[in-house]
Motif scaffolding. Sequence first.
Motif, mmCIF file in Angstrom:
data_model
loop_
_atom_site.group_PDB
_atom_site.id
_atom_site.type_symbol
_atom_site.label_atom_id
_atom_site.label_comp_id
_atom_site.label_asym_id
_atom_site.label_seq_id
_atom_site.Cartn_x
_atom_site.Cartn_y
_atom_site.Cartn_z
ATOM 1 N N SER A 12 0.825 -1.209 0.000
ATOM 2 C CA SER A 12 0.000 0.000 0.000
ATOM 3 C C SER A 12 0.858 1.257 0.000
ATOM 4 O O SER A 12 1.963 1.283 0.541
ATOM 5 C CB SER A 12 -0.923 0.000 1.219
ATOM 6 O OG SER A 12 -1.590 1.235 1.355
ATOM 7 N N GLY A 50 -8.708 -6.010 -2.107
ATOM 8 C CA GLY A 50 -8.571 -4.592 -2.424
ATOM 9 C C GLY A 50 -9.865 -3.818 -2.371
ATOM 10 O O GLY A 50 -9.953 -2.696 -2.884
ATOM 11 N N ASP A 72 -9.156 -0.035 1.683
ATOM 12 C CA ASP A 72 -7.754 0.401 1.676
ATOM 13 C C ASP A 72 -7.014 -0.005 2.942
ATOM 14 O O ASP A 72 -5.793 -0.127 2.942
ATOM 15 C CB ASP A 72 -7.692 1.926 1.531
ATOM 16 C CG ASP A 72 -8.367 2.408 0.257
ATOM 17 O OD1 ASP A 72 -7.881 2.055 -0.819
ATOM 18 O OD2 ASP A 72 -9.389 3.114 0.370
#
Length: 596
Positions: free
Chosen positions: A135, A191, A194
Amino acid sequence: MPKKDVKLSQNVNSNGKRKKKKNKRPISKFMTIFMIISLALLIFQIIKLNLLPTKLIILVSVVLILLALIILLILHFKAKGFISRLLMGLVALCMCIGLAYGNYFVYKADSTFDVVTSLADSKATTTSIVVLKASSINKEAELKGKTIGTILKMDEEATERMLKDLDSDNIKYKTKDYSTLDDMMEAFYAGKVDAICLNEKYRDILHESEAYFNFQTDSRTVHQNVHYTKVEKNDNPSNPVSDISKDGFTILVSGNDSYGTLQDSNTRSDANLLLTVNPKTGTILMTSIPRDYYVELVCPSDDDELACPEGSYDKLTHSGLMGVKSTEETIEKALGIKINYNVRINFSSVVNLVDALDGIDLDIKKGEEVDVFYTNSQPGLSVGKHHVDGETALAFARERHAYADGDNQRVRNQQKVFKAIFKRIISLKMITNYGKFMDAIAVAFDTNLSGDEISKFVKYELDNMLNWKIESYAIVAEPDYQFCYQSQSYASVVAQNDVMNEVAKKKIQAVLKGKSSTTVKDPSGYSQTASEDNAVGNTEELENMGILNSSGNTSSEYEEDSDYEYDYNQGYEDTDYYNPDDQYYQEDTYEDPDYQ
């Protein structure tokens, strides 16, 4: 008109009165006020901290006051030219920055000290905002506009506390709630969110599950909220020495085999390390006991649910299920020693502490190398020097499958990691990582050392500045197969080594009496260092489990196939038995519903 007359006329107004010079040095005045306030606050905080000896407090205060006074006098009365004022301004600015950082340094120490010394009487609930390792989110502020997965039905109170924490920091986010932990984790990996809001008590559950076994290495924590509640009953009393700054003492460091917070529940003691400290000689002896040592359990006498019949034998690791006091008293009985204090840490403690130090340095010798770590299927460490992060340090400290002497090498690895952490703490790198380290240590462990004892010991250390000598000894044991009380089943163990038990006892006694542990000879014949052919590797074992493919990479089938069957719920690294016809462990298949 002469130049002198011109200059005089410029300083006189139309009424014939001399003009007042405007103050053109407001920055100097601001720095002066800031320096005086910061200096006074710093001295107050140092006294309030109650960790420094009185003579050191006086010395530090006098030096800082004189230094500030000299800088201010030169800045305001001696520095007349532009260059000299600029140079002294920079010196004053450095002094202001130093005082500000000093205040922060002492404040963090004070708040952490308060937390650490109250942990024995507190229960901590830690909630984290977690993102995938890939991320782009690296800190709390970057959660703005992001979607956070939650499980309010399962964990409403802790989740709402975390969301209020984010709100107080003006983070504008969105949430998506799920009914189960598994649903939230599926969305996380897919996904669809977040980040996730995760109560740390669930981390160990994820680690033990088939689908999320590698969650710890797949993810990162970007923000945490820690909430403490007072616990009325203290069931972990210490056996204190008269004067911790003069008398030798022994501390049990019990490493629990769990992630998350320490106060949520009792779990198995994955590591059992005794630290015998002699303040007068500046000696620390590390004594390691095998995790699977077959010992007679000492069970809590005031809890019927945890009580066990006299003469109940089991692996030492299982004593942790009944609390750290049971582990402490079980070791005392096995070695014939007295333990004064205990400290509990867990997997998260090691990871967070090492990461807060920006990693540690490990020098891997021949026989200590690992191709692939068994605990997380990540690349291991080759012979040579490595700078490793927290997860790698933990994996190395837990590794046994890659070695011919298994658990015996694991305790040596644990000692190596402990020494590397200690070395990093006393290095200059600690200055730049001080804030992160203090945040990590505040929730890293709990202890039955009192605040007064910790304060007195730190004062003594700072007063004498001892050059600590670290010595080590690890009990080596042979594999066996015995009935274990907690699992009510036969399982692999390592048999007690009576000779090394006695040696360990005498070494501890030697250090307490002011001698070096090296004065006690070890007639057992077992080496304290790994043989060069000790590293036998574990890739074949991982391939058989389906975790690695023939190329030595993580199997895509293991990563993606939800039908893959491997029962982690039995307890990882705890489902082996010893086959008398084979020098290595083989997989066992027993299951017992009461084991967990």
